[in-house]
Design a protein around this motif. Structure first.
Motif, PDB file in Angstrom:
ATOM      1  N   CYS A 106       0.833  -0.179  10.628  1.00 45.10           N
ATOM      2  CA  CYS A 106       0.750  -1.529  10.053  1.00 45.10           C
ATOM      3  C   CYS A 106       0.437  -2.532  11.156  1.00 45.10           C
ATOM      4  CB  CYS A 106       2.034  -1.909   9.330  1.00 45.10           C
ATOM      5  SG  CYS A 106       3.498  -1.954  10.395  1.00 45.10           S
ATOM      6  N   ASN A 122      -6.061   0.659   6.033  1.00 46.70           N
ATOM      7  CA  ASN A 122      -5.178  -0.132   5.169  1.00 46.70           C
ATOM      8  C   ASN A 122      -5.513  -1.601   5.372  1.00 46.70           C
ATOM      9  OD1 ASN A 122      -2.538  -1.935   5.021  1.00 46.70           O
ATOM     10  ND2 ASN A 122      -2.289  -0.260   3.573  1.00 46.70           N
ATOM     11  N   ALA A 157       1.462   8.375  -0.400  1.00 49.19           N
ATOM     12  CA  ALA A 157       1.845   6.976  -0.185  1.00 49.19           C
ATOM     13  C   ALA A 157       1.802   6.193  -1.494  1.00 49.19           C
ATOM     14  CB  ALA A 157       0.920   6.335   0.854  1.00 49.19           C
ATOM     15  N   HIS A 213      12.641   1.724   3.127  1.00 51.96           N
ATOM     16  CA  HIS A 213      12.056   2.775   2.282  1.00 51.96           C
ATOM     17  C   HIS A 213      12.602   4.150   2.625  1.00 51.96           C
ATOM     18  CE1 HIS A 213       8.939  -0.484   2.637  1.00 51.96           C
ATOM     19  NE2 HIS A 213       9.139  -0.450   1.335  1.00 51.96           N
ATOM     20  N   GLU A 232       6.733  -1.480  -0.056  1.00 45.97           N
ATOM     21  CA  GLU A 232       5.538  -1.132   0.733  1.00 45.97           C
ATOM     22  C   GLU A 232       5.786   0.062   1.649  1.00 45.97           C
ATOM     23  OE1 GLU A 232       4.732  -4.141   3.852  1.00 45.97           O
ATOM     24  OE2 GLU A 232       6.213  -5.407   2.842  1.00 45.97           O
ATOM     25  N   MET A 234       5.592   2.958   4.131  1.00 45.01           N
ATOM     26  CA  MET A 234       4.611   3.472   5.101  1.00 45.01           C
ATOM     27  C   MET A 234       4.882   4.957   5.276  1.00 45.01           C
ATOM     28  SD  MET A 234       5.170   0.112   7.287  1.00 45.01           S
ATOM     29  CE  MET A 234       6.263  -0.492   6.006  1.00 45.01           C
ATOM     30  N   SER A 259      -1.378   7.629   9.003  1.00 47.44           N
ATOM     31  CA  SER A 259      -0.365   6.942   8.199  1.00 47.44           C
ATOM     32  C   SER A 259      -1.051   6.155   7.080  1.00 47.44           C
ATOM     33  CB  SER A 259       0.430   5.982   9.094  1.00 47.44           C
ATOM     34  OG  SER A 259       1.481   5.371   8.381  1.00 47.44           O
ATOM     35  N   GLN A 261      -0.334   3.525   3.361  1.00 50.52           N
ATOM     36  CA  GLN A 261       0.614   2.589   2.741  1.00 50.52           C
ATOM     37  C   GLN A 261      -0.032   1.881   1.563  1.00 50.52           C
ATOM     38  OE1 GLN A 261       1.373  -0.859   5.152  1.00 50.52           O
ATOM     39  NE2 GLN A 261       3.296  -1.355   4.161  1.00 50.52           N
ATOM     40  N   GLU A 263       1.204  -1.491  -1.242  1.00 46.49           N
ATOM     41  CA  GLU A 263       2.228  -2.525  -1.412  1.00 46.49           C
ATOM     42  C   GLU A 263       1.925  -3.392  -2.623  1.00 46.49           C
ATOM     43  OE1 GLU A 263       3.942  -6.400   1.100  1.00 46.49           O
ATOM     44  OE2 GLU A 263       1.956  -5.590   1.566  1.00 46.49           O
TER      45      GLU A 263
END
Length: 273
Positions: A106, A122, A157, A213, A232, A234, A259, A261, A263
């Motif tokens: 992120c 992302n 995800a 999370h 959200e 990850m 990774s 994600q 949201e």
């Protein structure tokens, strides 16, 4: 150099100073706000602008495009609709959105690296308009060259976000979101990042409640009608641990595996979300 925002656009307090004083001093860091139906309707209008910006950016994703160009689209869309891109100058963040490529978890800063076929990116967009922030993100495949392992990560995800949303109803405990998300991620041989969480949002960009999370978290409180927050998760293909680059923002997986994600901003309603 920060991209310019039209003079008639309403700005949050940190737009000039980089310091969100109203947020850090607010009692909403300890107490979760309850929004009225009228306030929720205004928030929905705000989120529609953020959604439109994200859709515009996603449509431009293809091999050869830089994340800087994607940021330009996000900035132009939000300001053309009378909004301010919330990340811009928030604690000195230099861009209108976060673009997190491959192993970046992120807070990736848009730059001049062209996206390559087989990458994932992302795009995390937040718009400030009508006095509210609306926050959402998506991970997308770049080109047609992504392998099944990558598609499995993205689907995991996405399913983790949906599993989190299923927990949202009056009386649910905030800590239970992480239990359910982790069960699903583990079952699909993925891990859940622990350093970054969902958060309360509304008149402030980040406030109570805190939404971890991961399992066995210590999040306090239960949901009530009118609560507004993001979920959200990850999700990493490898280990959950992260490291931060020297720029102070970019969070990457410690093991270099990818990774993903997704949201959304939630409103707790009488019958769920």
């Amino acid at each position: 150099h920060l991209r310019t925002v039209p003079a008639d656009v309403s700005r949050p307090d940190y737009a000039e100073t980089a310091d969100p004083v109203s947020e850090t001093r607010s009692k909403l860091q300890q107490i979760t706000a309850t929004y009225s139906p009228g306030e929720v309707e205004t928030l929905r209008r705000c989120c529609r602008v953020a959604r439109g910006a994200l859709d515009a950016v996603v449509r431009a994703v293809r091999p050869g495009v830089t994340t800087e160009e994607l940021d330009k689209i996000c900035h132009a869309y939000i300001t053309a609709h009378g909004g301010y891109p919330s990340p811009l100058n928030y604690y000195n963040f230099p861009k209108a959105c976060c673009t997190s490529v491959n192993e970046v978890i992120c807070h990736g800063i848009p730059d001049a690296r062209p996206l390559r076929d087989g990458d994932i990116v992302n795009i995390d967009v937040t718009a400030y308009i009508y006095g509210y922030h609306g926050d959402l993100n998506e991970t997308v495949l770049v080109g047609g060259g992504c392998d099944d392992k990558t598609k499995h990560l993205l689907m995991t995800a996405y399913k983790c976000l949906q599993k989190g949303i299923e927990q949202v109803r009056p009386g649910s405990r905030y800590r239970d979101i992480g239990e359910e998300v982790t069960k699903l991620a583990t079952r699909r041989q993925c891990s859940v990042v622990k350093s970054y969480c969902g958060h309360g949002i509304g008149t402030l960009f980040h406030c109570a409640p805190n939404i971890p999370h991961y399992a066995k978290n210590k999040a306090v409180g239960a949901m009530k009608e009118g609560h507004v927050f993001t979920i959200e998760p990850m999700i990493n293909a490898g280990d959950w641990r992260d490291v931060t680059w020297p720029d102070g923002w970019t969070a990457v997986t410690k093991d270099g595996k990818w990774s993903a994600q997704y949201e959304h901003t939630m409103v707790v309603t009488a019958d769920g979300v």
